[in-house]
Design a protein around this motif. Structure first.
Motif, short mmCIF file in Angstrom:
data_model
loop_
_atom_site.label_atom_id
_atom_site.label_comp_id
_atom_site.label_asym_id
_atom_site.label_seq_id
_atom_site.Cartn_x
_atom_site.Cartn_y
_atom_site.Cartn_z
N ILE A 10 0.87 -1.19 0.00
CA ILE A 10 0.00 0.00 0.00
C ILE A 10 0.90 1.23 0.00
N ASN A 11 0.77 2.06 -1.01
CA ASN A 11 1.69 3.17 -1.21
C ASN A 11 0.95 4.49 -1.33
N LEU A 12 1.52 5.52 -0.73
CA LEU A 12 1.02 6.89 -0.89
C LEU A 12 2.03 7.66 -1.74
N LEU A 13 1.51 8.29 -2.78
CA LEU A 13 2.32 9.16 -3.63
C LEU A 13 1.74 10.57 -3.55
N GLU A 14 2.61 11.55 -3.33
CA GLU A 14 2.18 12.94 -3.36
C GLU A 14 2.92 13.65 -4.49
N SER A 15 2.17 14.35 -5.33
CA SER A 15 2.82 15.07 -6.42
C SER A 15 3.66 16.22 -5.85
N GLY A 16 4.65 16.64 -6.60
CA GLY A 16 5.53 17.71 -6.15
C GLY A 16 6.13 18.44 -7.33
N GLY A 17 7.38 18.82 -7.18
CA GLY A 17 8.06 19.61 -8.21
C GLY A 17 8.68 20.85 -7.60
N ASP A 18 9.41 21.60 -8.41
CA ASP A 18 10.03 22.82 -7.92
C ASP A 18 8.95 23.85 -7.59
N GLU A 19 9.12 24.53 -6.48
CA GLU A 19 8.15 25.54 -6.07
C GLU A 19 8.27 26.77 -6.97
N ILE A 20 7.12 27.30 -7.37
CA ILE A 20 7.12 28.47 -8.24
C ILE A 20 5.93 29.37 -7.91
N GLU A 21 6.14 30.67 -8.03
CA GLU A 21 5.07 31.64 -7.84
C GLU A 21 4.40 31.88 -9.19
N LEU A 22 3.08 32.08 -9.18
CA LEU A 22 2.34 32.12 -10.44
C LEU A 22 2.78 33.24 -11.38
N LEU A 23 3.19 34.38 -10.86
CA LEU A 23 3.65 35.44 -11.74
C LEU A 23 4.92 35.01 -12.48
N ASP A 24 5.80 34.30 -11.77
CA ASP A 24 7.00 33.77 -12.42
C ASP A 24 6.64 32.74 -13.48
N LEU A 25 5.62 31.94 -13.20
CA LEU A 25 5.16 30.96 -14.18
C LEU A 25 4.62 31.66 -15.42
N ALA A 26 3.89 32.73 -15.23
CA ALA A 26 3.34 33.49 -16.36
C ALA A 26 4.47 34.00 -17.27
N TYR A 27 5.55 34.47 -16.66
CA TYR A 27 6.68 34.97 -17.46
C TYR A 27 7.39 33.85 -18.22
N ILE A 28 7.39 32.64 -17.66
CA ILE A 28 7.96 31.50 -18.38
C ILE A 28 7.18 31.26 -19.67
N PHE A 29 5.86 31.26 -19.57
CA PHE A 29 5.04 31.06 -20.77
C PHE A 29 5.22 32.22 -21.76
N ALA A 30 5.30 33.42 -21.25
CA ALA A 30 5.49 34.59 -22.12
C ALA A 30 6.80 34.48 -22.89
N ASP A 31 7.87 34.05 -22.21
CA ASP A 31 9.17 33.92 -22.87
C ASP A 31 9.17 32.80 -23.91
N LEU A 32 8.50 31.70 -23.59
CA LEU A 32 8.50 30.56 -24.51
C LEU A 32 7.69 30.86 -25.78
N VAL A 33 6.57 31.55 -25.63
CA VAL A 33 5.74 31.86 -26.80
C VAL A 33 6.30 33.07 -27.54
#
Length: 280
Positions: free
Chosen positions: A201-224
């Motif tokens: 019986i296993n528990l998995l919790e999703s994760g990843g590098d922490e990011i603030e949404l405004l920073d995420l928006a700029y990532i998409f802006a730069d890529l497009v």
């Protein structure tokens, strides 16, 4: 939940013949998976019993955004029916393993109807697995990305991608710091598949590098490229913080054990951009 985001992704990732799956959804229909069409059936205990499933992939649940539309009583009724069906499935003699997708909302869920019901599902699966001795993975999802997202406008990650592509502008509405950790749905399912093969019986919790949404928006802006980012409700000093994240330790340990190399936030963003671009 075969026709939803997680169901489509699981089918796309699987190296099994699609004839090895019985796909159950809210309505009978055909669905495209890659270059093939598959048949989704409505719930039928007779057909499921005859099929004799050994692995249950449970992706069926109404999320909290349904509450304003149908009301709390109907929300509970529909999800209660899904929980009862899952319980019935876990009692089938042929079933030896279950993967269920839960939510970070199950943590500290007191007073949160959606979180409380997700916690109930977690406890159900864990309890049945202990009693019957079957394998189980509870994949507790916090925030995820994915190329097969069904409703891009519902989630910040895909919404930013969609806005960048269609409007050449991303608007971040929040008036506070919003902290998230993103990994791909594909990664959650791949790690879950590895864990279910290990047994127990296993528990998995999703994760990843922490990011603030405004920073995420700029990532998409730069890529497009050529995309304007605005945050009209932000002040220079953000006092309040909206932090909906796991502590990431379980995710990192689970990913390492599976041998998976996690995608960077930029790689996840590129995948979603590519898929949404192909839709248009």
């Amino acid at each position: 939940g075969a026709g939803g985001w997680f169901g489509k992704t699981a089918l796309a990732l699987s190296d099994l013949d699609l004839q090895d799956f019985m796909l159950v959804g809210s309505s009978a229909r055909k669905m495209r998976v890659g270059d093939r069409f598959v048949k989704i059936i409505v719930w039928s205990e007779a057909e499921i019993t005859q099929f004799r499933p050994d692995l249950i992939l449970d992706f069926a649940f109404l999320t909290r955004n349904w509450i304003p539309e149908i009301g709390e009583a109907e929300f509970v009724r529909r999800n209660r029916a899904l929980i009862d069906r899952l319980h019935w499935l876990t009692q089938l003699e042929s079933v030896s393993s279950v993967i269920t997708v839960s939510s970070g909302a199950s943590q500290g869920a007191t007073g949160d109807l959606y979180g409380e019901m997700k916690l109930e599902v977690e406890n159900l699966v864990r309890g049945v697995a202990e009693v019957r001795g079957i394998s189980a993975v509870i994949a507790r999802v916090w925030s995820v990305s994915g190329s097969l997202v069904s409703n891009p406008g519902m989630y910040a990650f895909s919404s930013f991608a969609n806005d960048a592509l269609t409007n050449r502008a991303i608007k971040v509405d929040s008036d506070r710091s919003v902290q998230r950790r993103y990994c791909a749905v594909e990664e959650v399912l791949a790690v879950s598949a590895h864990m279910i093969r290990q047994g127990g019986i296993n528990l998995l919790e999703s994760g990843g590098d922490e990011i603030e949404l405004l920073d995420l928006a700029y990532i998409f802006a730069d890529l497009v490229g050529g995309v304007r980012v605005t945050a009209p409700n932000r002040s220079e000093l953000l006092i309040d913080i909206d932090s909906y994240i796991s502590d990431n330790s379980l995710w990192l340990a689970s990913v390492e054990a599976s041998g998976l190399k996690p995608l960077t936030i930029e790689e996840q963003a590129k995948n979603v951009i590519q898929h949404l671009s192909s839709r248009s």
